[in-house]
Design an enzyme around this catalytic site. Structure first.
Site, PDB file in Angstrom:
ATOM      1  N   GLU A 116      -3.806   5.870  -2.619  1.00 25.91           N
ATOM      2  CA  GLU A 116      -4.869   4.011  -2.955  1.00 25.91           C
ATOM      3  C   GLU A 116      -5.713   3.646  -2.678  1.00 25.91           C
ATOM      4  O   GLU A 116      -6.711   3.348  -3.180  1.00 25.91           O
ATOM      5  CB  GLU A 116      -3.258   3.213  -3.010  1.00 25.91           C
ATOM      6  CG  GLU A 116      -1.875   3.671  -3.185  1.00 25.91           C
ATOM      7  CD  GLU A 116      -0.953   2.798  -2.848  1.00 25.91           C
ATOM      8  OE1 GLU A 116      -0.058   2.833  -3.856  1.00 25.91           O
ATOM      9  OE2 GLU A 116      -0.938   2.127  -1.933  1.00 25.91           O
ATOM     10  N   GLU A 136       5.399   8.478  -1.272  1.00 26.55           N
ATOM     11  CA  GLU A 136       6.464   7.855  -1.024  1.00 26.55           C
ATOM     12  C   GLU A 136       7.436   7.538  -1.572  1.00 26.55           C
ATOM     13  O   GLU A 136       8.476   7.996  -0.919  1.00 26.55           O
ATOM     14  CB  GLU A 136       5.612   6.198  -1.529  1.00 26.55           C
ATOM     15  CG  GLU A 136       4.619   5.477  -0.726  1.00 26.55           C
ATOM     16  CD  GLU A 136       2.986   6.265  -1.666  1.00 26.55           C
ATOM     17  OE1 GLU A 136       2.131   5.539  -0.894  1.00 26.55           O
ATOM     18  OE2 GLU A 136       3.335   7.634  -1.833  1.00 26.55           O
TER      19      GLU A 136
END
Length: 262
Positions: A116, A136
């Protein structure tokens, strides 16, 4: 090179010819980000936005193994409630506050929040040994720093789904083929190439460079007719600057322009 403030032991800052080189400096933990590091990035983003000495920011990680492995998972248990976690000051948010162009020099793992972080940057260069993942899902949650929207815009919905739903990494060659990064560079030459590119952008009229960034963001978020109208308005604003007048004069006189951000 000089090292202006703000900086910490775990976030290094050097200013190189109007290019601020920001290094995540926790290589023993794959440059994973603690809340203290996130707070420092918030401060650095504010400093870079306000400093006339900074025209471009280059973001990289210390060591050979990792650009950034995301948030330090051990630090996540300190939040009393999920709502506190949701409202934390986040390093990806801090980087999105930057008005000035940002180049990621991805020198290893860019996993989770590290991916990110790279995707909040305007231009991504990667070493040939870099790898990218949204892991994740393997831990029972999903990314929260813009993972899905950035991936979908960068590599398309199907490729984004592959990364988000498996959590498995892709290598640098695939990242280049998918458009996640712009260039692959030998590891030993990566930072030099990023700074070189930063110098090139820093030599351009700075208001125009910041406006180009704002306009590109609008192009992703507005309907096409609105985006074109917004672009025309921004063009008018930049055309009225002293830097634009200098650019026209330099072109007519066949000399390099001298741009002063006004």
């Amino acid at each position: 090179m000089t090292a202006p403030v703000p900086a910490t032991d775990e976030i290094l800052v050097e200013l190189v010819d109007q290019v601020a080189v920001v290094t995540l400096n926790r290589p023993q933990k794959l440059n994973s980000v603690t809340q203290e590091m996130s707070d420092a990035l918030v401060e650095i983003a504010g400093w870079a936005n306000d400093s006339d000495e900074v025209r471009v920011l280059v973001l990289t990680g210390a060591g050979e193994r990792a650009f950034c492995a995301g948030s330090d998972i051990r630090s996540l248990d300190k939040y009393a409630t999920p709502w506190d976690f949701r409202n934390r000051e986040d390093y990806c948010d801090a980087l999105r506050l930057l008005r000035k162009p940002v180049i990621a020099a991805v020198n290893g793992y860019a996993f989770g929040g590290g991916l990110e972080t790279a995707m909040t940057c305007d231009i991504r260069l990667a070493s040939t040994t870099a790898s990218f993942a949204a892991p994740e899902i393997k831990l029972g949650w999903i990314g929260g720093g813009g993972m899905s929207t950035f991936l979908a815009h960068s590599i398309g919905a199907s490729n984004a789904a592959l990364m988000l739903m498996t959590g498995d990494p892709i290598d640098a060659e695939r990242a280049l083929a998918w458009g996640l990064v712009s260039e692959l560079v030998a590891p030993e030459a990566l930072l030099e190439r990023a700074v070189e590119l930063g110098r090139t952008i820093a030599s351009r009229p700075p208001i125009a460079a910041e406006t180009a960034k704002a306009n590109l963001r609008a192009a992703y978020n507005l309907p096409q007719d609105a985006a074109i109208a917004y672009e025309r308005d921004l063009q008018t604003v930049t055309f009225a600057t002293d830097d634009a007048a200098e650019g026209r004069a330099a072109f007519a006189e066949k000399r390099p322009g001298v741009f002063r951000r006004r």
